[in-house]
Design a protein around this motif. Structure first.
Motif, PDB file in Angstrom:
ATOM      1  N   PRO A  98      16.552 -11.659  18.256  1.00  0.00           N
ATOM      2  CA  PRO A  98      17.227 -11.699  17.326  1.00  0.00           C
ATOM      3  C   PRO A  98      17.805 -10.556  17.140  1.00  0.00           C
ATOM      4  N   THR A  99      18.994 -10.494  16.297  1.00  0.00           N
ATOM      5  CA  THR A  99      19.369  -9.512  15.588  1.00  0.00           C
ATOM      6  C   THR A  99      18.693  -8.575  14.252  1.00  0.00           C
ATOM      7  N   PHE A 100      18.317  -7.168  14.495  1.00  0.00           N
ATOM      8  CA  PHE A 100      18.582  -6.592  13.047  1.00  0.00           C
ATOM      9  C   PHE A 100      18.470  -5.350  13.218  1.00  0.00           C
ATOM     10  N   PRO A 101      19.236  -5.130  11.841  1.00  0.00           N
ATOM     11  CA  PRO A 101      20.124  -3.868  11.345  1.00  0.00           C
ATOM     12  C   PRO A 101      19.112  -2.240  12.372  1.00  0.00           C
ATOM     13  N   ALA A 102      17.974  -2.591  12.423  1.00  0.00           N
ATOM     14  CA  ALA A 102      17.715  -1.184  13.220  1.00  0.00           C
ATOM     15  C   ALA A 102      15.766  -2.100  12.872  1.00  0.00           C
ATOM     16  N   SER A 103      15.316  -0.935  14.405  1.00  0.00           N
ATOM     17  CA  SER A 103      13.765  -1.712  13.661  1.00  0.00           C
ATOM     18  C   SER A 103      13.014  -0.468  14.756  1.00  0.00           C
ATOM     19  N   ALA A 104      11.659  -0.592  14.326  1.00  0.00           N
ATOM     20  CA  ALA A 104      11.190   0.339  15.079  1.00  0.00           C
ATOM     21  C   ALA A 104       9.887   0.075  15.125  1.00  0.00           C
ATOM     22  N   ALA A 105      10.244  -0.801  15.843  1.00  0.00           N
ATOM     23  CA  ALA A 105       9.068  -2.051  16.704  1.00  0.00           C
ATOM     24  C   ALA A 105       8.682  -1.954  18.136  1.00  0.00           C
ATOM     25  N   GLY A 106       8.597  -1.214  18.260  1.00  0.00           N
ATOM     26  CA  GLY A 106       9.051  -1.096  20.478  1.00  0.00           C
ATOM     27  C   GLY A 106       9.475  -0.633  20.907  1.00  0.00           C
ATOM     28  N   THR A 107       9.476  -1.051  22.070  1.00  0.00           N
ATOM     29  CA  THR A 107      10.893  -1.001  22.578  1.00  0.00           C
ATOM     30  C   THR A 107      11.878  -2.571  21.969  1.00  0.00           C
ATOM     31  N   ASP A 108      13.642  -1.858  22.243  1.00  0.00           N
ATOM     32  CA  ASP A 108      14.395  -2.623  22.152  1.00  0.00           C
ATOM     33  C   ASP A 108      14.695  -3.372  23.429  1.00  0.00           C
ATOM     34  N   LEU A 109      13.980  -4.808  23.170  1.00  0.00           N
ATOM     35  CA  LEU A 109      14.679  -5.291  24.204  1.00  0.00           C
ATOM     36  C   LEU A 109      16.529  -5.536  24.764  1.00  0.00           C
TER      37      LEU A 109
ATOM     38  N   GLU B  41      17.801  -3.679  25.250  1.00  0.00           N
ATOM     39  CA  GLU B  41      18.323  -2.060  26.110  1.00  0.00           C
ATOM     40  C   GLU B  41      17.930  -2.313  27.460  1.00  0.00           C
TER      41      GLU B  41
ATOM     42  N   ARG C 274      10.372   5.790  16.391  1.00  0.00           N
ATOM     43  CA  ARG C 274      11.420   5.197  16.660  1.00  0.00           C
ATOM     44  C   ARG C 274      11.373   5.106  14.868  1.00  0.00           C
TER      45      ARG C 274
ATOM     46  N   ARG D 109      19.618   7.539  13.142  1.00  0.00           N
ATOM     47  CA  ARG D 109      18.023   7.291  13.307  1.00  0.00           C
ATOM     48  C   ARG D 109      17.975   8.409  14.244  1.00  0.00           C
TER      49      ARG D 109
ATOM     50  N   GLY E 180       9.815   4.712  21.328  1.00  0.00           N
ATOM     51  CA  GLY E 180       9.120   3.223  20.333  1.00  0.00           C
ATOM     52  C   GLY E 180       8.085   2.677  21.214  1.00  0.00           C
TER      53      GLY E 180
ATOM     54  N   ASP F 284      19.367  -9.175   8.261  1.00  0.00           N
ATOM     55  CA  ASP F 284      20.585  -9.060   7.901  1.00  0.00           C
ATOM     56  C   ASP F 284      20.611  -9.374   6.318  1.00  0.00           C
TER      57      ASP F 284
ATOM     58  N   GLN G  43      25.334  -4.493   9.091  1.00  0.00           N
ATOM     59  CA  GLN G  43      24.684  -5.819   9.310  1.00  0.00           C
ATOM     60  C   GLN G  43      23.367  -5.713   8.292  1.00  0.00           C
TER      61      GLN G  43
ATOM     62  N   SER H  30       8.504  -3.579  11.842  1.00  0.00           N
ATOM     63  CA  SER H  30       8.663  -2.484  11.269  1.00  0.00           C
ATOM     64  C   SER H  30      10.170  -2.037  11.584  1.00  0.00           C
TER      65      SER H  30
ATOM     66  N   VAL I 227       4.266   0.122  14.952  1.00  0.00           N
ATOM     67  CA  VAL I 227       3.609  -0.865  15.347  1.00  0.00           C
ATOM     68  C   VAL I 227       2.085  -0.383  15.466  1.00  0.00           C
TER      69      VAL I 227
ATOM     70  N   LEU J  77       0.470  -0.745  19.845  1.00  0.00           N
ATOM     71  CA  LEU J  77       1.983  -1.089  19.843  1.00  0.00           C
ATOM     72  C   LEU J  77       0.795  -2.501  20.911  1.00  0.00           C
TER      73      LEU J  77
END
Lengths: 530, 530
Positions: A229-240, A242, B198, B209, B246, B405, B443, B485, B490, B528
């Protein structure tokens, strides 16, 4: 029609006039043209398909030949000499993510290796079918090309991942938007290809690399669908995201990508500035990029590239006049050309250009206006056709590119050019090597070197020349602490050098990650990881 | 000295005057203060250590208690009521990457679980020792605090990863540079903690960030050392920095981090602008952020947060005068406060502020100058002490934050506040909930909500209230498509909600990646991933 054994459309030629050919002959000797193999002759080499029948799969020799190879020099050699080697056993043209899913399931069921393919412009050997008993299916994604959704409030657009650059920009332009991703391959490369090879466009200073543009998407993998999904930014673990970026087909097939878009710029211009020497130019561009001005492009040619570009430009009188003027302004033999792009609101763009020129002036920067910049813009996707023209006159052109932090930029440039210059001595040949910094960052720059050398008479000798040269310059990159690719990816050709930057532990982690999505290792086997 | 059961230094108090307490009493009832457990009483609960002896490990009860918990509300409840529960069996203070390596080897050898710890400011339960038979060692990294190298040419600085915010900035400031990462926890959080969770700082609009700042580093993992070199950019496969970002201690311990730094800004200012309504304010800030102006901060409070901040400010007369002026300018009951930060060269900063104010004006934006902004800057790391003061008066304060968004921002804010308002009805209690957008992007925005409610008499009731509230607002986030988050990570508290955004496939891929580095799963187990 698209060339089957060269770059681009076969109605477009890049002419090399006598002066240009004279320049090359003086540098490295007169080229020795070779006769190209005929299409039919190459087709005849395509072995019978080993694939079990599937409604979406085309197994005709012609289609398989056209999907067999990319645009790397070894790919060209195989096509031009008609030494095709391996080819996929078939090509599928899915028209929906569901059809991609079906093809992955089919591949899993029958033990078929899959090679995802966008526009086929890889210059690193991403597309070659592996040898061996396993049947190989190339999955051509270019029918996934629709703009599904444009969210103007969040400035996000969702496309089928196989959309070609011009098609993508046309669909956005009709709505007043642009992605702004313009790699040199733009006309023949696709959004999905850009994402999975971490592409960078010529105006990345304004628009960012594809990593910054890619905001979410859908990937069909043997282990299931990965929906990001799209988020403007997230701190929730691994950025998928990437996990998908730079995965080069190893974990699945990107079917849909959501990218950041922006309103079309009100104003755009490219200006040329000359500097008297490399040192002056490098210091100036570093100061300009670190000032954080709102520029869209900085592209700095070293003295030999500057000389080469002026020599190949084909306007001898005009260029002479320019050189006399530049000489009077202090830019003589060691001069370097900088191209500056600005895009955006007109007042802001012009202010940013002014600020850049003010920073350039103390380093001897001579602003010559828009004329050369406009010419550059007009030819930005045409210069690559030079490879076709040079080949016709018996010359091979190849490139490598890396990126390093600022203290290593000059050293890297010299090391790569020196390695290239010596590389073919054992073959009794010279290499004309020149370099530009194609993408500039506060931290450092990409170092993009071009090599021109003479073709040998036969396939094997040419392949040997390329291997010697490629290894020499790749080792120069690795030994000087550069990444093995800044914008072209890894594929087959760069895979042996990847361990220098990732370490054994990093490589094995990548392998573990890909294996999780693709336990049978049917996805683009042999690419990216050695 | 640092508080053992609350925020920050015990010499710093945030006073709540009678007007402020009256405001809260009117909203949710008069608070019921509870007596805090004594430090000695809590220490007495620390069970004997189960760790085999090691020269670097301190097993004293006092040290273990101080490392046992973070700053989440359930952590506070355990400390304040003296219901400590699990605690690490020891705390190590390594002074070099080699000592970290030795501790990992020791943990592997004896089957000890490791909890890496920076400043211990987690508000998501990252630091809790798991229950069970396995001994637990907390590894405090704050002695890895040196600036190892500053490369001014590439604007990169390499630090020991345990360096605290103020120490890091002081070491850079002495050389004319800044990192510019200022989360509210800045005074007590560390560089390594920021990277592995993160983090995002208050001026991320200018500085980015932590993901954008983190350029390379060293990680000690059970499978070996992961050494990530710095490149300005790379297209060579998976970006290993993203494997570390993260990772929340799940794959190893970050010992050294290279970060992007910039010269100290010549000028910095924070200005306040009020808007007559939420809708006007949201539209204005979206236009401002999408204009790409060189601002360093945008922070928009909704009407209830604006009212609350003015009520708690403690300067009744001044605030009344301000409100009369704002009312005359059209900003009455539903008014929203926007804080705008600018940093950089003075002329450019002031030009960017001017451009922002021009965009705000058509939406009824009323610029009231620098006074409130200066006050905000002065208190930027002090406001968090409000939690201590509120507790003393019998109130709990908790927060959640997400990012969405633009089309979902308003809906999300309303959904979270509505979920909170209803959550404690079953306990017969009201919740005072208010929200700001803490970080703005082209965004979308982060949506940061604060909840104030009354403490119950005992630990269990308080925990039940928190659980009910936390689950209600987390479900509101998930159901409205937000990330669990935006800036806090997390840990334990958000882990149950992670699947909504990662999917089962994404979660299992993260697990596979972590297992590759930590096959025995000794690194921060239970955090996590659920």
């Amino acid at each position: 029609m698209r060339r089957w054994n060269g770059w681009g459309d076969d109605t477009i030629e890049f002419a090399l006039n006598d002066d240009a050919l004279g320049f090359l002959a003086q540098r490295i000797g007169k080229g020795l043209p070779v006769a190209d193999a005929a299409f039919e002759q190459a087709c005849a080499q395509i072995a019978p398909s080993r694939l079990p029948p599937h409604a979406l799969v085309d197994t005709s020799a012609e289609v398989r030949l056209r999907s067999a190879l990319g645009q790397s020099l070894p790919d060209w050699l195989r096509l031009r000499y008609g030494v095709i080697g391996t080819a996929p056993d078939g090509v599928a043209y899915p028209e929906s993510p569901e059809q991609v899913r079906a093809l992955i399931d089919y591949a899993q069921q029958f033990g078929v290796a899959l090679i995802p393919q966008g526009g086929g412009t890889s210059v690193a050997g991403h597309l070659t079918a592996p040898a061996g008993a396993q049947p190989v299916l190339s999955v051509n994604l270019t029918r996934l090309r629709q703009l599904h959704y444009l969210d103007t409030e969040s400035q996000l657009a969702t496309f089928g991942a196989g959309v070609f650059g011009p098609d993508l920009e046309a669909q956005l332009r009709a709505r007043g938007y642009t992605l702004g991703h313009f790699p040199q391959s733009f006309e023949y490369s696709t959004l999905g290809g850009w994402v999975v090879t971490r592409s960078s466009g010529q105006q990345s200073l304004r628009y960012g690399r594809i990593e910054q543009m890619f905001r979410g998407g859908k990937v069909e993998t043997p282990a299931g669908t990965l929906d990001i999904p799209t988020f403007p930014a997230s701190a929730a673990g691994t950025d998928l995201r990437e996990v998908v970026l730079g995965s080069e087909g190893r974990l699945g097939i990107l079917t849909e990508a959501t990218v950041r878009v922006t309103p079309l710029p009100e104003y755009e211009a490219f200006h040329a500035v000359f500097f008297p020497s490399w040192d002056a130019a490098e210091t100036a561009v570093r100061q300009v990029v670190q000032a954080g001005l709102s520029l869209s492009m900085l592209r700095l040619s070293n003295p030999l590239e500057t000389t080469t570009m002026l020599a190949l430009a084909g306007h001898k009188k005009l260029i002479s006049a320019l050189e006399r003027y530049l000489s009077w302004r202090g830019c003589k033999d060691g001069k370097c050309m900088l191209m500056i792009g600005v895009s955006g609101r007109k007042a802001a763009a012009r202010a940013a250009l002014r600020d850049a020129l003010v920073l350039a002036a103390p380093h001897g920067g001579v602003h010559i206006g828009r004329k050369m910049g406009d010419k550059w813009k007009q030819n930005r996707f045409r210069n690559v056709y030079l490879r076709n023209a040079a080949w016709q006159h018996g010359y091979a052109i190849d490139t490598v590119e890396t990126a390093v932090d600022w203290p290593r930029v000059g050293t890297m440039m010299q090391a790569v050019e020196a390695a290239a210059a010596d590389a073919l001595a054992q073959h009794g040949e010279k290499v004309h090597a020149y370099t530009h910094l194609s993408h500039l960052y506060a931290q450092g720059a990409s170092v993009y070197s071009t090599f021109v050398y003479r073709l040998a008479g036969d396939y094997e000798q040419n392949l040997a020349r390329w291997r010697t040269l490629k290894h020499a310059v790749s080792m120069a990159i690795v030994e000087n602490g550069g990444t093995i690719s800044h914008q072209h990816g890894v594929g087959s050709d760069h895979a042996p050098y990847l361990v220098a930057e990732k370490g054994e532990l990093g490589l094995s982690a990548m392998q573990a990650l890909f294996n999780h999505f693709d336990p049978q290792q049917t996805m683009n086997p042999g690419k990216l990881l050695p």
